[in-house]
Write an enzyme that holds these catalytic residues in place. Structure first.
Site, short mmCIF file in Angstrom:
data_model
loop_
_atom_site.label_atom_id
_atom_site.label_comp_id
_atom_site.label_asym_id
_atom_site.label_seq_id
_atom_site.Cartn_x
_atom_site.Cartn_y
_atom_site.Cartn_z
N GLU A 99 5.65 98.46 -15.81
CA GLU A 99 6.07 97.77 -14.57
C GLU A 99 7.57 97.92 -14.35
OE1 GLU A 99 4.43 94.12 -13.04
OE2 GLU A 99 3.27 93.88 -14.90
N ASP A 136 -1.72 92.90 -5.62
CA ASP A 136 -1.27 92.14 -6.78
C ASP A 136 -1.49 90.64 -6.60
OD1 ASP A 136 -0.21 91.80 -9.30
OD2 ASP A 136 1.64 92.87 -8.91
N ASP A 137 -0.55 89.97 -5.93
CA ASP A 137 -0.64 88.52 -5.67
C ASP A 137 -0.31 88.30 -4.19
OD1 ASP A 137 -0.83 87.23 -8.55
OD2 ASP A 137 0.69 88.81 -8.65
#
Length: 355
Positions: A201, A283-284
Site C-alpha cells: 500500500e 475500498d471504504d
C-alpha cells in the site's frame, strides 16, 4: 476539448466490486442512527464523522463504525444499503465484501450471527437489484496475532457458509508483514478457501510495505488475488514477476489520505501500462466520499483513457472475482450486452470489446 469518454458512460458501465470493507461502506447517517440506538457517543457529528488526520485516524473511525453493528439486522442493513448505493452510483452487478469478525465480537454478536445477517442482506439485494455477492473473512494485521489469525480461520471453517469464499489480510502492513500469518493462510488453503492480502500500500513507506511483500504473498501465503499493490512499482523485478504470474490486483481509485489522492491515478496507470491485471474498486466508499462511478470518472479524467479501458476494467472485474465459472459466464453475457448497448447509445466503437 471533448473528454475521451463521457462520465455518464463510466458510471453506467457494469461493474463488480472486489475490494470493499463492510465497515467502511456504512452511511454516516446510519452510523449516527445506530450509535444513538445503542447509547454510543460519537467523536463528532455525522456531517464530519468521516474526517481524520492520518491513516491511523482512519482506522480508528473504521472500528468506531464497526461498533454500531450489533445484531444480524444491522449487518443486513449495512450490506443492503451499500448495494443500493452502488447500483445507483456505479451500476454494480457483483460485490465481494471484506469483514473482520473480531471487530464485532465486543458488540456481543458471534460469528454465525454476523454472517447470517450479511447473507440475508445479500439475499434481499439479489432479490431487489439482481446483484450477486460473496464474503471474505478478514484478518487485521494491526490487532490480530498469528494465533488469533488462525482462530479466525478456524471459526470460518467450523461455521462454513457458501457465501464466505475466502480470507483476506488488512490493516497497516508495518504492523504485520505477510509471512507472519503463514499458518492461518495454510489452514485456509487446505480448507479450499480463496486467499488475498493487502500488499504494498502507498499509505506506507517502501520500508514498511516493500515490493518484496508481493513475493511473500505469492509464495508463502499462496494468494490468488492481491489488494492494492502500488509500492511494487519501485521494483522492476517484482513488477515483471507479477505480470508473468497473471494474478488480479484490486487497486482503489480513491484513498483515505488527502496527500495521496493526486498520485493514486498515476500509480494505477503505471500498473496497467506494466501489463498487470487490474480491477477498479472503492475500498471504504462511504468513509472516503467516493463510489464506483466516482472512482472510474476520477481515473479516466486523470489518465485520459478511452472507452476501451473502461470495457477492460469492467470485464476484468468478472475475471478477477471469486464467483464460480457458471456465474462468471452468466455475468459476462450481461456485461457484454450492457456494454454493447452503451457503446451504441454513446456512439463508441465496439470492435475492441474483449472476447
Amino acid at each position: 476539448m471533448a473528454k475521451a469518454v463521457a462520465d455518464d458512460y463510466l458510471r453506467r458501465i457494469p461493474k463488480a466490486e472486489l475490494h470493499c470493507h463492510l465497515a467502511g461502506t456504512l452511511r454516516a447517517t446510519t452510523v449516527a442512527e445506530l450509535a444513538k440506538r445503542y447509547g454510543m457517543t460519537l467523536p463528532r457529528p455525522a456531517e464530519t464523522l468521516y474526517q481524520w488526520p492520518d491513516f491511523d485516524g482512519f482506522l480508528e473511525i473504521l472500528r468506531i463504525a464497526a461498533a454500531v453493528l450489533r445484531t444480524p439486522a444491522d449487518f443486513t442493513r449495512a450490506v443492503y444499503e451499500y448495494i443500493e448505493d452502488a447500483v445507483r452510483d456505479g451500476n454494480l452487478k457483483h460485490v465481494e465484501f471484506f469483514f473482520n469478525p473480531d471487530y464485532f465480537y465486543p458488540n456481543g454478536i458471534d460469528y454465525p450471527s454476523q454472517v447470517a445477517g450479511m447473507v440475508e442482506g445479500l439475499r434481499q439485494a439479489k432479490e431487489r437489484f439482481g446483484v450477486s455477492g460473496l464474503l471474505i473473512c478478514c484478518i487485521d494485521r494491526s490487532t490480530n496475532t498469528p494465533s488469533q489469525a488462525v482462530e479466525i480461520v478456524e471459526t470460518a471453517i467450523a461455521h462454513r457458509r457458501d457465501q464466505v469464499v475466502g480470507i483476506g489480510l488488512d490493516g497497516a502492513e508495518r504492523a504485520g508483514p505477510p509471512a507472519t500469518f503463514a499458518e492461518a493462510y495454510a489452514l485456509a488453503r487446505r480448507a479450499g478457501l480463496h486467499r488475498t492480502a493487502h500488499c504494498c500500500e502507498d499509505n506506507q513507506t517502501l520500508a514498511e510495505a516493500p515490493p518484496t511483500n508481493y513475493l511473500i504473498c505469492r509464495d508463502v501465503l499462496h494468494c490468488d488475488r492481491i489488494d492494492h499493490g502500488y509500492n511494487m512499482l519501485a521494483s522492476d523485478f517484482v513488477m515483471a514477476e507479477a505480470r508473468r504470474d497473471g494474478l488480479y490486483f484490486t487497486p482503489c481509485a480513491w484513498t483515505s489520505l488527502l496527500h495521496n489522492r493526486p498520485h493514486r491515478p498515476r500509480r494505477i496507470r503505471r500498473m496497467v501500462e506494466a501489463g498487470l491485471n487490474v480491477t477498479i474498486n472503492t475500498d471504504d466508499p462511504a468513509m472516503f466520499g467516493t463510489n464506483l462511478g466516482h472512482g472510474f470518472t476520477t481515473l479516466f479524467e486523470s489518465n485520459g483513457w478511452g472507452p476501451d479501458k473502461a470495457r477492460t476494467f469492467s470485464l476484468n472485474s468478472i475475471e478477477g472475482s471469486w464467483l464460480d465459472e457458471s456465474a462468471k459466464a452468466a455475468l459476462r453475457k450481461t456485461f457484454r450486452r450492457e456494454i454493447a448497448a452503451l457503446d451504441k447509445e454513446f456512439g463508441y466503437e465496439t470492435a475492441a470489446l474483449p472476447v
